[in-house]
Design a protein around this motif. Sequence first.
Motif, PDB file in Angstrom:
ATOM      1  N   LEU A 336       0.823  -1.210   0.000  1.00  0.00           N
ATOM      2  CA  LEU A 336       0.000   0.000   0.000  1.00  0.00           C
ATOM      3  C   LEU A 336       0.860   1.264   0.000  1.00  0.00           C
ATOM      4  N   MET A 337       1.987   1.229   0.690  1.00  0.00           N
ATOM      5  CA  MET A 337       2.870   2.389   0.709  1.00  0.00           C
ATOM      6  C   MET A 337       3.531   2.609  -0.652  1.00  0.00           C
ATOM      7  N   VAL A 338       3.911   1.529  -1.300  1.00  0.00           N
ATOM      8  CA  VAL A 338       4.464   1.650  -2.659  1.00  0.00           C
ATOM      9  C   VAL A 338       3.427   2.271  -3.590  1.00  0.00           C
ATOM     10  N   LEU A 339       2.184   1.823  -3.439  1.00  0.00           N
ATOM     11  CA  LEU A 339       1.106   2.384  -4.241  1.00  0.00           C
ATOM     12  C   LEU A 339       0.927   3.872  -3.968  1.00  0.00           C
ATOM     13  N   GLN A 340       1.060   4.251  -2.719  1.00  0.00           N
ATOM     14  CA  GLN A 340       0.917   5.666  -2.368  1.00  0.00           C
ATOM     15  C   GLN A 340       2.054   6.499  -2.948  1.00  0.00           C
ATOM     16  N   LEU A 341       3.259   5.963  -2.997  1.00  0.00           N
ATOM     17  CA  LEU A 341       4.370   6.681  -3.622  1.00  0.00           C
ATOM     18  C   LEU A 341       4.096   6.922  -5.103  1.00  0.00           C
ATOM     19  N   LEU A 342       3.509   5.948  -5.770  1.00  0.00           N
ATOM     20  CA  LEU A 342       3.112   6.145  -7.165  1.00  0.00           C
ATOM     21  C   LEU A 342       2.052   7.235  -7.283  1.00  0.00           C
ATOM     22  N   HIS A 343       1.129   7.265  -6.352  1.00  0.00           N
ATOM     23  CA  HIS A 343       0.101   8.310  -6.365  1.00  0.00           C
ATOM     24  C   HIS A 343       0.742   9.694  -6.253  1.00  0.00           C
ATOM     25  N   ILE A 344       1.722   9.830  -5.378  1.00  0.00           N
ATOM     26  CA  ILE A 344       2.391  11.126  -5.201  1.00  0.00           C
ATOM     27  C   ILE A 344       3.109  11.532  -6.484  1.00  0.00           C
ATOM     28  N   PHE A 345       3.769  10.575  -7.127  1.00  0.00           N
ATOM     29  CA  PHE A 345       4.473  10.873  -8.374  1.00  0.00           C
ATOM     30  C   PHE A 345       3.497  11.318  -9.454  1.00  0.00           C
ATOM     31  N   TRP A 346       2.395  10.573  -9.626  1.00  0.00           N
ATOM     32  CA  TRP A 346       1.397  10.935 -10.637  1.00  0.00           C
ATOM     33  C   TRP A 346       0.746  12.277 -10.300  1.00  0.00           C
ATOM     34  N   ALA A 347       0.506  12.534  -9.014  1.00  0.00           N
ATOM     35  CA  ALA A 347      -0.086  13.810  -8.614  1.00  0.00           C
ATOM     36  C   ALA A 347       0.840  14.974  -8.970  1.00  0.00           C
ATOM     37  N   TYR A 348       2.136  14.775  -8.817  1.00  0.00           N
ATOM     38  CA  TYR A 348       3.104  15.813  -9.192  1.00  0.00           C
ATOM     39  C   TYR A 348       3.003  16.131 -10.676  1.00  0.00           C
ATOM     40  N   LEU A 349       2.907  15.101 -11.505  1.00  0.00           N
ATOM     41  CA  LEU A 349       2.797  15.334 -12.942  1.00  0.00           C
ATOM     42  C   LEU A 349       1.478  16.019 -13.291  1.00  0.00           C
ATOM     43  N   ILE A 350       0.409  15.630 -12.626  1.00  0.00           N
ATOM     44  CA  ILE A 350      -0.893  16.254 -12.885  1.00  0.00           C
ATOM     45  C   ILE A 350      -0.873  17.724 -12.483  1.00  0.00           C
ATOM     46  N   LEU A 351      -0.274  18.034 -11.337  1.00  0.00           N
ATOM     47  CA  LEU A 351      -0.214  19.418 -10.885  1.00  0.00           C
ATOM     48  C   LEU A 351       0.625  20.276 -11.825  1.00  0.00           C
ATOM     49  N   ARG A 352       1.656  19.695 -12.413  1.00  0.00           N
ATOM     50  CA  ARG A 352       2.427  20.432 -13.419  1.00  0.00           C
ATOM     51  C   ARG A 352       1.561  20.779 -14.620  1.00  0.00           C
ATOM     52  N   MET A 353       0.728  19.841 -15.041  1.00  0.00           N
ATOM     53  CA  MET A 353      -0.173  20.110 -16.155  1.00  0.00           C
ATOM     54  C   MET A 353      -1.203  21.167 -15.784  1.00  0.00           C
ATOM     55  N   VAL A 354      -1.716  21.096 -14.568  1.00  0.00           N
ATOM     56  CA  VAL A 354      -2.688  22.092 -14.116  1.00  0.00           C
ATOM     57  C   VAL A 354      -2.053  23.480 -14.085  1.00  0.00           C
ATOM     58  N   ALA A 355      -0.806  23.571 -13.613  1.00  0.00           N
ATOM     59  CA  ALA A 355      -0.117  24.862 -13.567  1.00  0.00           C
ATOM     60  C   ALA A 355       0.061  25.439 -14.966  1.00  0.00           C
ATOM     61  N   LYS A 356       0.418  24.595 -15.928  1.00  0.00           N
ATOM     62  CA  LYS A 356       0.552  25.074 -17.308  1.00  0.00           C
ATOM     63  C   LYS A 356      -0.785  25.566 -17.845  1.00  0.00           C
ATOM     64  N   PHE A 357      -1.832  24.827 -17.492  1.00  0.00           N
ATOM     65  CA  PHE A 357      -3.150  25.204 -17.985  1.00  0.00           C
ATOM     66  C   PHE A 357      -3.608  26.541 -17.385  1.00  0.00           C
ATOM     67  N   ILE A 358      -3.300  26.774 -16.111  1.00  0.00           N
ATOM     68  CA  ILE A 358      -3.734  28.004 -15.451  1.00  0.00           C
ATOM     69  C   ILE A 358      -2.925  29.209 -15.915  1.00  0.00           C
ATOM     70  N   PHE A 359      -1.584  29.068 -15.972  1.00  0.00           N
ATOM     71  CA  PHE A 359      -0.730  30.217 -16.248  1.00  0.00           C
ATOM     72  C   PHE A 359      -0.440  30.420 -17.732  1.00  0.00           C
ATOM     73  N   LEU A 360      -0.479  29.342 -18.510  1.00  0.00           N
ATOM     74  CA  LEU A 360      -0.203  29.469 -19.939  1.00  0.00           C
ATOM     75  C   LEU A 360      -1.455  29.334 -20.792  1.00  0.00           C
ATOM     76  N   GLY A 361      -2.532  28.831 -20.181  1.00  0.00           N
ATOM     77  CA  GLY A 361      -3.775  28.672 -20.935  1.00  0.00           C
ATOM     78  C   GLY A 361      -3.777  27.501 -21.873  1.00  0.00           C
ATOM     79  N   LYS A 362      -2.803  26.573 -21.712  1.00  0.00           N
ATOM     80  CA  LYS A 362      -2.742  25.410 -22.592  1.00  0.00           C
ATOM     81  C   LYS A 362      -2.003  24.298 -21.894  1.00  0.00           C
TER      82      LYS A 362
END
Length: 420
Positions: A336-362
């Motif tokens: 379960l902890m290994v799974l949670q580490l994967l969740h954190i990694f994927w969340a980081y990538l998603i937040l990067r995409m969200v930041a691009k969408f908010i500040f760059l509009g794409k």
Amino acid sequence: MSVFSQSQLYPLESSPCPEVTSAGSGRMSSFLDKWLWHHEYWLPPGITWKDMEDSDHDRYPRPRDLFISIPYAFVFIAVRYLFERLIALPLSKQMGVKEKPRRKASPKPTLEKVYTSQSTCPKENELLALSKQCDLSVQELKVWFRHRRNQDRPSISQKFCEASWRFAFYLLAFVAGLCVLLDKPWFWDQKECWKGYPQQVLLPSQYWYYMIELAFYWSLLFRVSWDVKRKDFKEQIIHHIATIFLIGFSYCANYIRVGTLVMLVHDASDYIMECAKMLNYAGWRRSCDVLFAVFAVVFLITRLIIFPNVVIYTTFYHSMEIFQPFFGYYFFNILLMVLQLLHIFWAYLILRMVAKFIFLGKIDKDERSDDEESDGTEEEEEDERMETKSASSNHNGVLNNMTNGMKGKSNERNKLPKAR
């Protein structure tokens, strides 16, 4: 009295295994009992497999139950074949899915032999050798191999059909999971997950929830060679195997109640992601952006808040109120902890995409691990323009106009968000 017998609810219900008469089989059975099925690995201290034997009214999980998921996996494959052709493909046409034009590579037996038997993307020194052998420039060889790779890439309709199938399953699985769990006390109070553990009766709804989820992931593993190839092809195989292993282990150790919570938490965001893919392939950009934002919110809430604070917390702490730690306890929590580490990694990538969408509009590209490989159409056109320019210098003005036009179109295409 129920109209269904126990054998109807559990298809693999059978009598205990007969005695082993062969000496070799006996030694193998003794080896498995000692090193694999030893009760101290799977059950809390003081509990043995004899305590988990079925009675007239109570039934517990047994490892041999998992074999029923294999034939069901082939049923899923057959249903998927019909679904993609009878439902998903017509739906793609209704939603306006359009294929990108692709140029076929000219027939060249020597290059085809290299492509099929050696490398689909030769290195520079190999291209130089082929250039002398085929009397073609290195640039022409690069264009030929790029065209040839594009021929093998899946069509947008194929990607849409695959996303549609996954969307349909994850949505139905999430709804079914809610139906299974909403009336259960451990859904609202996670301490109930461990009440009476491990001698918790296996309910028919839990049995089928597990078997259907397990069969689906078996079908994904069996079909992975024919599905859309992505950059994380190896990671997909590892993910499917790990998921099958986790489901199987939690079933054998009777972590059924926690296991159903884990599956529900993961299905909660998966169907949104697949729906966003469908909209992206259909060219519904604004709807895709909105759904991606919804997916990001649901993913972050379920994987970074609910999963660690509800599921992992109860397996670490609440379970200790019922039994002492044993091998299965440590092993399951590590997974379960290994799974949670994967969740954190994927969340980081998603937040990067969200930041691009908010500040760059794409969203320039999908940062998720299963980002699909680009067709490389713009690179092909650029290479071909370079060849034409070197061969015909009298058309520089026209070529410059074409290049500027294509760059404008390329920038527009780069603004389109891609699916996970």
